[in-house]
Scaffold this motif. Sequence first.
Motif, mmCIF file in Angstrom:
data_model
loop_
_atom_site.group_PDB
_atom_site.id
_atom_site.type_symbol
_atom_site.label_atom_id
_atom_site.label_comp_id
_atom_site.label_asym_id
_atom_site.label_seq_id
_atom_site.Cartn_x
_atom_site.Cartn_y
_atom_site.Cartn_z
ATOM 1 N N VAL A 1 35.605 54.374 44.247
ATOM 2 C CA VAL A 1 34.957 53.271 43.533
ATOM 3 C C VAL A 1 35.965 52.139 43.405
ATOM 4 O O VAL A 1 37.011 52.293 42.770
ATOM 5 C CB VAL A 1 34.476 53.721 42.129
ATOM 6 C CG1 VAL A 1 33.817 52.567 41.401
ATOM 7 C CG2 VAL A 1 33.535 54.902 42.234
ATOM 8 N N VAL A 2 35.657 51.009 44.050
ATOM 9 C CA VAL A 2 36.491 49.814 43.944
ATOM 10 C C VAL A 2 35.846 48.915 42.901
ATOM 11 O O VAL A 2 34.695 48.502 43.063
ATOM 12 C CB VAL A 2 36.616 49.080 45.292
ATOM 13 C CG1 VAL A 2 37.459 47.829 45.136
ATOM 14 C CG2 VAL A 2 37.190 50.002 46.341
ATOM 15 N N HIS A 3 36.566 48.654 41.816
ATOM 16 C CA HIS A 3 36.027 47.862 40.712
ATOM 17 C C HIS A 3 36.165 46.374 40.998
ATOM 18 O O HIS A 3 36.881 45.970 41.915
ATOM 19 C CB HIS A 3 36.741 48.235 39.412
ATOM 20 C CG HIS A 3 36.572 49.676 39.054
ATOM 21 N ND1 HIS A 3 35.431 50.173 38.477
ATOM 22 C CD2 HIS A 3 37.393 50.729 39.235
ATOM 23 C CE1 HIS A 3 35.560 51.474 38.297
ATOM 24 N NE2 HIS A 3 36.747 51.840 38.757
ATOM 25 N N GLU A 4 35.481 45.554 40.197
ATOM 26 C CA GLU A 4 35.496 44.103 40.392
ATOM 27 C C GLU A 4 36.886 43.505 40.205
ATOM 28 O O GLU A 4 37.198 42.475 40.776
ATOM 29 C CB GLU A 4 34.501 43.437 39.442
ATOM 30 C CG GLU A 4 33.070 43.699 39.809
ATOM 31 C CD GLU A 4 32.091 43.095 38.836
ATOM 32 O OE1 GLU A 4 32.516 42.610 37.759
ATOM 33 O OE2 GLU A 4 30.901 43.111 39.144
ATOM 34 N N ASN A 5 37.729 44.147 39.411
ATOM 35 C CA ASN A 5 39.075 43.621 39.194
ATOM 36 C C ASN A 5 40.059 44.062 40.284
ATOM 37 O O ASN A 5 41.239 43.747 40.222
ATOM 38 C CB ASN A 5 39.597 44.030 37.816
ATOM 39 C CG ASN A 5 39.730 45.526 37.652
ATOM 40 O OD1 ASN A 5 39.529 46.289 38.588
ATOM 41 N ND2 ASN A 5 40.060 45.957 36.456
ATOM 42 N N GLY A 6 39.598 44.822 41.282
ATOM 43 C CA GLY A 6 40.435 45.233 42.392
ATOM 44 C C GLY A 6 41.006 46.632 42.279
ATOM 45 O O GLY A 6 41.538 47.160 43.254
ATOM 46 N N SER A 7 40.919 47.266 41.132
ATOM 47 C CA SER A 7 41.438 48.623 40.981
ATOM 48 C C SER A 7 40.471 49.628 41.610
ATOM 49 O O SER A 7 39.293 49.347 41.794
ATOM 50 C CB SER A 7 41.655 48.948 39.507
ATOM 51 O OG SER A 7 40.420 48.967 38.824
ATOM 52 N N SER A 8 40.997 50.810 41.924
ATOM 53 C CA SER A 8 40.186 51.855 42.546
ATOM 54 C C SER A 8 40.278 53.131 41.733
ATOM 55 O O SER A 8 41.282 53.406 41.089
ATOM 56 C CB SER A 8 40.671 52.151 43.964
ATOM 57 O OG SER A 8 40.530 51.017 44.772
ATOM 58 N N SER B 1 28.932 58.359 36.592
ATOM 59 C CA SER B 1 28.537 57.003 36.186
ATOM 60 C C SER B 1 29.771 56.143 35.971
ATOM 61 O O SER B 1 30.877 56.638 35.811
ATOM 62 C CB SER B 1 27.728 57.053 34.890
ATOM 63 O OG SER B 1 26.567 57.811 35.074
ATOM 64 N N GLY B 2 29.526 54.848 35.917
ATOM 65 C CA GLY B 2 30.593 53.891 35.653
ATOM 66 C C GLY B 2 30.003 52.502 35.505
ATOM 67 O O GLY B 2 28.779 52.340 35.418
ATOM 68 N N LYS B 3 30.876 51.498 35.477
ATOM 69 C CA LYS B 3 30.381 50.126 35.372
ATOM 70 C C LYS B 3 31.226 49.179 36.202
ATOM 71 O O LYS B 3 32.389 49.458 36.494
ATOM 72 C CB LYS B 3 30.310 49.664 33.918
ATOM 73 C CG LYS B 3 31.634 49.447 33.244
ATOM 74 C CD LYS B 3 31.418 48.912 31.841
ATOM 75 C CE LYS B 3 32.747 48.599 31.189
ATOM 76 N NZ LYS B 3 32.591 47.987 29.895
ATOM 77 N N ASN B 4 30.597 48.080 36.599
ATOM 78 C CA ASN B 4 31.230 46.969 37.309
ATOM 79 C C ASN B 4 31.943 47.408 38.594
ATOM 80 O O ASN B 4 33.115 47.112 38.810
ATOM 81 C CB ASN B 4 32.203 46.226 36.399
ATOM 82 C CG ASN B 4 31.493 45.580 35.233
ATOM 83 O OD1 ASN B 4 30.322 45.246 35.311
ATOM 84 N ND2 ASN B 4 32.207 45.405 34.140
ATOM 85 N N ALA B 5 31.204 48.085 39.482
ATOM 86 C CA ALA B 5 31.755 48.491 40.773
ATOM 87 C C ALA B 5 31.416 47.444 41.818
ATOM 88 O O ALA B 5 30.276 47.008 41.939
ATOM 89 C CB ALA B 5 31.191 49.834 41.192
ATOM 90 N N ALA B 6 32.413 47.023 42.567
ATOM 91 C CA ALA B 6 32.177 46.094 43.666
ATOM 92 C C ALA B 6 31.752 46.849 44.918
ATOM 93 O O ALA B 6 30.946 46.357 45.695
ATOM 94 C CB ALA B 6 33.433 45.283 43.946
ATOM 95 N N HIS B 7 32.306 48.046 45.123
ATOM 96 C CA HIS B 7 31.976 48.823 46.310
ATOM 97 C C HIS B 7 32.191 50.304 46.017
ATOM 98 O O HIS B 7 33.171 50.680 45.376
ATOM 99 C CB HIS B 7 32.864 48.379 47.485
ATOM 100 C CG HIS B 7 32.441 48.937 48.789
ATOM 101 N ND1 HIS B 7 31.340 48.487 49.477
ATOM 102 C CD2 HIS B 7 32.951 49.939 49.540
ATOM 103 C CE1 HIS B 7 31.204 49.178 50.592
ATOM 104 N NE2 HIS B 7 32.171 50.062 50.655
ATOM 105 N N ILE B 8 31.271 51.149 46.497
ATOM 106 C CA ILE B 8 31.394 52.601 46.365
ATOM 107 C C ILE B 8 31.243 53.193 47.765
ATOM 108 O O ILE B 8 30.317 52.837 48.491
ATOM 109 C CB ILE B 8 30.323 53.191 45.430
ATOM 110 C CG1 ILE B 8 30.386 52.548 44.051
ATOM 111 C CG2 ILE B 8 30.484 54.703 45.317
ATOM 112 C CD1 ILE B 8 29.248 52.934 43.137
ATOM 113 N N SER B 9 32.158 54.075 48.136
ATOM 114 C CA SER B 9 32.071 54.740 49.434
ATOM 115 C C SER B 9 32.384 56.221 49.264
ATOM 116 O O SER B 9 32.935 56.639 48.243
ATOM 117 C CB SER B 9 33.014 54.086 50.444
ATOM 118 O OG SER B 9 34.307 53.984 49.913
ATOM 119 N N VAL B 10 32.011 57.021 50.271
ATOM 120 C CA VAL B 10 32.179 58.473 50.197
ATOM 121 C C VAL B 10 32.834 58.979 51.477
ATOM 122 O O VAL B 10 32.630 58.422 52.564
ATOM 123 C CB VAL B 10 30.818 59.182 49.956
ATOM 124 C CG1 VAL B 10 29.885 58.993 51.133
ATOM 125 C CG2 VAL B 10 31.003 60.649 49.639
#
Length: 185
Positions: free
Chosen positions: A126-133, A151-160
Amino acid sequence: MRIASRIMLGITAAAVAAVLTPAAAGASTASQAGWGPYFSADHKAAARGHVSVDRQRYRHWYWKTDFVRDRECFKDHKGDRHCKWVVKKVGKKVWEWRYREFFTVHSTLVNHKSGRGKCAWETFKVVHENGSSSFKSFANCGRHPRHFSFSGKNAAHISVDVSRGDHSRPTGFHSGWESVHHAGV
């Protein structure tokens, strides 16, 4: 004539209600999208699922600095009044609409070859909007499909990444990062 005007009035009221209702209820929008199936490199592990996203808007309050021209007057020692224009810095509390996205990822992990030390793994990035993963990993060492969610919040991108491994960690046959969710900007 009266019936026609009542019908028009009813249609107009319904149109106004239809226009106003989404704006009032537009504080939250939800969407759902499926992903997968994605397989490990040896096709002995498979993962699929869906992502549900709830986007909520909120007011963000902050202080804005403005410069205003103001007229200042004073009296000199003789009692004469003098005025001049000065620029003053004032703080003003303003707000703007911002958005938060709450997501839930649901997955089904299938292990096609179970046995001693043979597990299917899925690792979510999960890459968050602030750039952290951040990462979440799940394993299925049995022969029946297992269901997982997080669950989580404010994800910019999710990959598997789907892979094979033992009871403690994934060891090989990685699928590579496959896209699950990408936030629209």
